[in-house]
Design an enzyme around this catalytic site. Structure first.
Site, PDB file in Angstrom:
ATOM      1  N   ASN A  22       0.833  -1.352  -0.096  1.00 25.61           N
ATOM      2  CA  ASN A  22      -0.061  -0.163  -0.005  1.00 25.61           C
ATOM      3  C   ASN A  22       0.705   1.253   0.135  1.00 25.61           C
ATOM      4  O   ASN A  22       0.305   2.301  -0.233  1.00 25.61           O
ATOM      5  CB  ASN A  22      -0.888   0.014   1.174  1.00 25.61           C
ATOM      6  CG  ASN A  22      -2.025  -1.017   0.860  1.00 25.61           C
ATOM      7  OD1 ASN A  22      -2.979  -0.674  -0.240  1.00 25.61           O
ATOM      8  ND2 ASN A  22      -2.186  -2.059   1.744  1.00 25.61           N
ATOM      9  N   HIS A  68      -5.195   3.390   3.111  1.00 24.35           N
ATOM     10  CA  HIS A  68      -5.783   2.297   3.480  1.00 24.35           C
ATOM     11  C   HIS A  68      -7.557   2.525   3.199  1.00 24.35           C
ATOM     12  O   HIS A  68      -8.348   1.596   3.052  1.00 24.35           O
ATOM     13  CB  HIS A  68      -5.706   1.748   5.137  1.00 24.35           C
ATOM     14  CG  HIS A  68      -4.284   1.120   5.198  1.00 24.35           C
ATOM     15  ND1 HIS A  68      -3.687   0.991   6.473  1.00 24.35           N
ATOM     16  CD2 HIS A  68      -3.465   0.322   4.217  1.00 24.35           C
ATOM     17  CE1 HIS A  68      -2.549   0.362   6.340  1.00 24.35           C
ATOM     18  NE2 HIS A  68      -2.329   0.046   4.838  1.00 24.35           N
ATOM     19  N   SER A 100       2.814  -7.154   2.580  1.00 21.68           N
ATOM     20  CA  SER A 100       1.621  -6.345   3.080  1.00 21.68           C
ATOM     21  C   SER A 100       1.019  -6.855   4.277  1.00 21.68           C
ATOM     22  O   SER A 100       1.124  -8.216   4.629  1.00 21.68           O
ATOM     23  CB  SER A 100       0.769  -6.438   1.730  1.00 21.68           C
ATOM     24  OG  SER A 100      -0.529  -5.529   2.172  1.00 21.68           O
ATOM     25  N   GLU A 205      14.984   1.404  13.455  1.00 22.48           N
ATOM     26  CA  GLU A 205      14.548   2.368  12.542  1.00 22.48           C
ATOM     27  C   GLU A 205      14.800   3.679  13.089  1.00 22.48           C
ATOM     28  O   GLU A 205      14.550   4.611  12.519  1.00 22.48           O
ATOM     29  CB  GLU A 205      13.230   1.902  12.230  1.00 22.48           C
ATOM     30  CG  GLU A 205      12.615   2.484  10.694  1.00 22.48           C
ATOM     31  CD  GLU A 205      11.204   2.062  10.354  1.00 22.48           C
ATOM     32  OE1 GLU A 205      11.001   1.014  11.104  1.00 22.48           O
ATOM     33  OE2 GLU A 205      10.806   2.504   9.444  1.00 22.48           O
ATOM     34  N   ASP A 287      10.923   0.766  -0.471  1.00 20.77           N
ATOM     35  CA  ASP A 287      10.007   1.061   0.623  1.00 20.77           C
ATOM     36  C   ASP A 287       8.643   1.311   0.272  1.00 20.77           C
ATOM     37  O   ASP A 287       8.021   0.236   0.407  1.00 20.77           O
ATOM     38  CB  ASP A 287      10.505   2.273   1.745  1.00 20.77           C
ATOM     39  CG  ASP A 287      10.103   1.745   3.153  1.00 20.77           C
ATOM     40  OD1 ASP A 287       9.551   0.609   3.380  1.00 20.77           O
ATOM     41  OD2 ASP A 287      10.333   2.721   3.991  1.00 20.77           O
TER      42      ASP A 287
HETATM   43  P1  5GP Z   1       0.412  -2.265   3.691  1.00 15.74           P
HETATM   44  O1  5GP Z   1       1.270  -3.395   4.658  1.00 15.74           O
HETATM   45  O2  5GP Z   1      -0.853  -1.937   4.060  1.00 15.74           O
HETATM   46  O3  5GP Z   1       0.618  -3.040   2.363  1.00 15.74           O
HETATM   47  O4  5GP Z   1       1.599  -1.043   3.483  1.00 15.74           O
HETATM   48  C1  5GP Z   1       1.546   0.015   4.472  1.00 15.74           C
HETATM   49  C2  5GP Z   1       2.080  -0.406   5.774  1.00 15.74           C
HETATM   50  O5  5GP Z   1       3.601  -0.988   5.747  1.00 15.74           O
HETATM   51  C3  5GP Z   1       2.162   0.569   6.928  1.00 15.74           C
HETATM   52  O6  5GP Z   1       0.826   0.701   7.495  1.00 15.74           O
HETATM   53  C4  5GP Z   1       3.226   0.368   7.743  1.00 15.74           C
HETATM   54  O7  5GP Z   1       2.652  -0.863   8.666  1.00 15.74           O
HETATM   55  C5  5GP Z   1       4.065  -0.509   6.941  1.00 15.74           C
HETATM   56  N1  5GP Z   1       5.034   0.489   6.547  1.00 15.74           N
HETATM   57  C6  5GP Z   1       5.456   1.006   5.377  1.00 15.74           C
HETATM   58  N2  5GP Z   1       6.602   1.617   5.130  1.00 15.74           N
HETATM   59  C7  5GP Z   1       7.138   1.642   6.422  1.00 15.74           C
HETATM   60  C8  5GP Z   1       8.304   2.061   7.118  1.00 15.74           C
HETATM   61  O8  5GP Z   1       9.056   2.907   6.527  1.00 15.74           O
HETATM   62  N3  5GP Z   1       8.599   1.730   8.422  1.00 15.74           N
HETATM   63  C9  5GP Z   1       7.520   0.645   9.025  1.00 15.74           C
HETATM   64  N4  5GP Z   1       8.135   0.467  10.214  1.00 15.74           N
HETATM   65  N5  5GP Z   1       6.463   0.291   8.561  1.00 15.74           N
HETATM   66  C10 5GP Z   1       6.332   0.614   7.163  1.00 15.74           C
END
Ligand code: 5GP
Length: 348
Positions: A22, A68, A100, A205, A287
């Site tokens: 996402n 989301h 994801s 991080e 990322d």
């Molecule tokens: P999804 O898991 O919904 O496909 O992608 C978005 C989610 O990935 C975010 O809500 C978060 O949990 C995680 N996320 C995306 N980029 C980062 C980041 O740079 N650091 C961390 N810790 N989590 C991330």
């Protein structure tokens, strides 16, 4: 630099190992989602951080919440995943590990299981259409949700690891690093490891996570996301570095994300330099290419211009990433052959 990436970096065959689904949604796909859901009143400025802009890490996490809202049905997930895969392929990515967090949406009937099934369907559809990219999936745990949800997620990942014909290869630990503690997630991560899921964990991080990083490094993970504050020069410790080096745990490094999210002050201070100079496996990744308005070619070019890497050194960097993938050895061999085949064309 956007849209000005040299042809060398576009033609360079690449491996992408750290891409949150996402966070990877492009401007064009967001446009389609906004049209599907005009009542949400979401505008582009709310879903991406443009060139030259920065946000706090907390603000970045708010952006994911907006996305989301736009992506809350199986139909949305199918479109988003298909578009993201095709965009990576168009950027010269030959092997992609997407990650994801499975989400349940009571209003639309989407379940965590159907979420994963839909991502797998998108991967299979792209394969059937002959898109030139090998895609695998990592099921993500959002650390914010605690022990029980983490265990549930591991069970789901385990189920799909066995039934997805090799497409689900591992587990990701991500989510707001300032929330929750890794020790609560250890049982889930240990279980994942025991059942054969590969582990990629976001580690250090943000500052002051020495104790948590030490605990999680003892697993040990198969790869580390970011690892920004592991080394002593930025408040980490030599013992953490030694653990990473001893187990030769590759790092997934995302330059633009870290600078725009302000965990790294400027590109020249990115920890890529620390690990790369030590010959440690360091994989350049995006990322969240949508949120941070970048792509993998740009990230390679940025690393090269910031740290003075020759084309030959950049080639080696992309080739060495093959050894860090979670798919089996036979896939590594196929990719290495592909790199050998295209090299004369890229260096023509
Ligand atoms: P999804 O898991 O919904 O496909 O992608 C978005 C989610 O990935 C975010 O809500 C978060 O949990 C995680 N996320 C995306 N980029 C980062 C980041 O740079 N650091 C961390 N810790 N989590 C991330």
């Amino acid at each position: 630099m956007e849209n000005e990436t040299d042809v060398f970096y576009r033609e360079l065959p690449k491996v992408e190992l750290h891409a949150h689904l996402n966070g990877s949604v492009s401007y064009q796909t967001i446009e389609k989602l906004i049209k599907r859901k005009p009542h949400l009143n979401i505008e582009h400025g709310m879903t991406a951080i443009d060139k030259g802009q920065r946000r706090t890490l907390d603000e970045c996490f708010q952006v994911f919440k907006v996305i989301h809202q736009l992506v809350d049905t199986e139909e949305d997930i199918l479109m988003v995943a298909t578009d993201v895969i095709k965009e990576f392929a168009a950027d010269g990515v030959k092997y992609l590990e997407l990650r994801s967090t499975p989400r349940e949406e009571k209003n639309t009937g989407m379940t965590k299981k159907s979420y994963v099934e839909t991502v797998i369907k998108a991967i299979q559809q792209c394969k059937n259409e002959g898109v030139d990219i090998d895609v695998r999936f990592l099921v993500a745990i959002d650390r914010r949700n605690g022990t029980e949800v983490a265990l549930e997620t591991v069970k789901l990942a385990e189920e799909f690891m066995l039934s997805s014909d090799g497409l689900v290869v591992g587990l990701d630990l991500s989510g707001d690093p300032t929330v929750g503690h890794g020790k609560d997630l250890l049982p889930a991560l240990q279980r994942a490891k025991n059942c054969g899921l590969k582990l990629s964990l976001h580690l250090s991080e943000v500052k002051s996570q020495l104790e948590e990083s030490d605990l999680l490094l003892n697993l040990p993970p198969d790869r580390i996301g970011h690892g920004t504050f592991l080394h002593p020069e930025v408040g980490g410790s030599q013992s953490l570095v030694d653990k990473v080096l001893k187990n030769s745990i590759p790092l997934e490094l995302c330059l633009t994300s870290n600078v725009k999210g302000q965990t790294v002050a400027r590109y020249s201070e990115h920890h890529f330099k620390y690990w790369y100079e030590r010959g440690h496996p360091s994989v350049i990744c995006t990322d969240d290419k949508g949120v941070f308005s970048t792509d993998l070619s740009q990230e390679y070019q940025l690393a090269a211009s910031t740290f003075g890497l020759s084309h030959e050194a950049v080639w080696k960097l992309s080739q060495q990433a093959i050894d860090c993938i979670f798919a089996p050895e036979a896939v590594k061999q196929q990719l290495k052959q592909k790199w050998t085949d295209v090299k004369p064309h890229v260096f023509k």
